[in-house]
Design a protein around this motif. Structure first.
Motif, PDB file in Angstrom:
ATOM      1  N   ILE A   1       0.862  -1.178   0.000  1.00 13.70           N
ATOM      2  CA  ILE A   1       0.000   0.000   0.000  1.00 13.70           C
ATOM      3  C   ILE A   1       0.898   1.226   0.000  1.00 13.70           C
ATOM      4  N   GLY A   2       0.693   2.095  -0.969  1.00 14.98           N
ATOM      5  CA  GLY A   2       1.422   3.352  -0.992  1.00 14.98           C
ATOM      6  C   GLY A   2       2.891   3.221  -1.354  1.00 14.98           C
ATOM      7  N   LEU A   3       3.573   4.361  -1.327  1.00 14.79           N
ATOM      8  CA  LEU A   3       5.004   4.448  -1.625  1.00 14.79           C
ATOM      9  C   LEU A   3       5.565   5.572  -0.775  1.00 14.79           C
ATOM     10  N   SER A   4       6.410   5.225   0.196  1.00 17.66           N
ATOM     11  CA  SER A   4       6.966   6.258   1.068  1.00 17.66           C
ATOM     12  C   SER A   4       8.212   6.904   0.467  1.00 17.66           C
ATOM     13  N   SER A   5       9.039   6.104  -0.217  1.00 19.94           N
ATOM     14  CA  SER A   5      10.270   6.657  -0.783  1.00 19.94           C
ATOM     15  C   SER A   5      10.920   5.629  -1.692  1.00 19.94           C
ATOM     16  N   TRP A   6      11.883   6.091  -2.469  1.00 23.91           N
ATOM     17  CA  TRP A   6      12.848   5.188  -3.085  1.00 23.91           C
ATOM     18  C   TRP A   6      14.229   5.794  -2.928  1.00 23.91           C
ATOM     19  N   LYS A   7      15.241   4.926  -2.925  1.00 22.82           N
ATOM     20  CA  LYS A   7      16.593   5.323  -2.567  1.00 22.82           C
ATOM     21  C   LYS A   7      17.576   4.876  -3.643  1.00 22.82           C
TER      22      LYS A   7
END
Length: 234
Positions: free
Chosen positions: A5-11
């Protein structure tokens, strides 16, 4: 239970092809926005006005049916060929230049795409969560990022906005493995060990608390993030 669920970040981090280690910021790597991992840039609300997309595909190889006696007798599974469609609302131009391998022109301050140049190697981690709020992390050891599009359109009665979009194509690690996934719902999970698999560093490159001062990295007006990930961090 929903898978994510959702996407907080990518690194992201640039990887040295000779050592397979993260390139530190001070040696030409990405701006450090993590409190522990030198050269790791986090695309989130603080740094990029929010990560918007991390669509993963090709996580398993193509399936080929093997026939015998007028029926499907077996299947042959090809190698995984992962790709990730990445987007953020406003990725810093310094980061975009580095992952594209652009050359800065000193006279004009512009960045040039040189014919025949190779794309830098990049490690990638995406952060989402499950129905119960447990984080889900997909990590890709090595790959390249190609500029997906750079759309520009006239404003009308509404602003016409375009995200910064890239296509990440994974390359197998030395062990032949293309990716790793950590579900924090798993008993006994160890995020730091997982993150070190994706963003390997030497002991000398690991940031100590005294090394990370606010505003110490080269992207202007971006403060260091609270961490590369794990429960409760973006």
């Amino acid at each position: 239970m929903a898978s994510s669920i959702g996407l907080s970040s990518w690194k992201l981090a640039l990887i040295d092809p000779m050592t397979n280690l993260v390139i530190p910021t001070e040696k030409g790597g990405l701006p450090t926005t993590d409190s522990k991992y030198n050269g790791v840039f986090i695309a989130n609300l603080l740094t990029s006005r929010g990560a918007t997309t991390a669509n993963l595909s090709g996580m398993d190889g193509a399936i080929q049916k093997i026939y015998g006696s007028d029926a499907v007798a077996d299947v042959s599974v090809g190698n995984p060929e992962p790709t990730v469609a990445l987007a953020a609302n406003s990725l810093p131009h310094e980061v975009q230049a580095l992952v594209q391998g652009l050359t800065k022109i000193s006279e004009s301050g512009s960045y040039r795409k040189q014919a025949g140049s190779r794309l830098p190697y990049v490690a990638l981690m995406t952060d989402s969560h499950d129905w119960d709020g447990n984080r889900i992390h997909f990590g890709f050891f090595m790959g390249v990022m190609a500029l997906a599009n750079a759309n520009q359109a006239t404003n009308n009665n509404q602003q016409q906005r375009a995200t910064d979009s890239y296509t990440y194509t994974a390359i197998a690690s030395d062990a032949g493995d293309p990716y790793e996934v950590l579900w924090e719902a798993e008993n006994g999970y160890d995020y730091d060990k997982f993150a070190h698999h994706i963003f390997p560093q030497t002991a000398a490159d690991v940031i100590q608390p005294s090394d990370q001062a606010e505003g110490s990295h080269p992207v202007a007006n971006i403060k260091p993030d609270a961490g590369v990930g794990g429960t409760g961090n973006n």
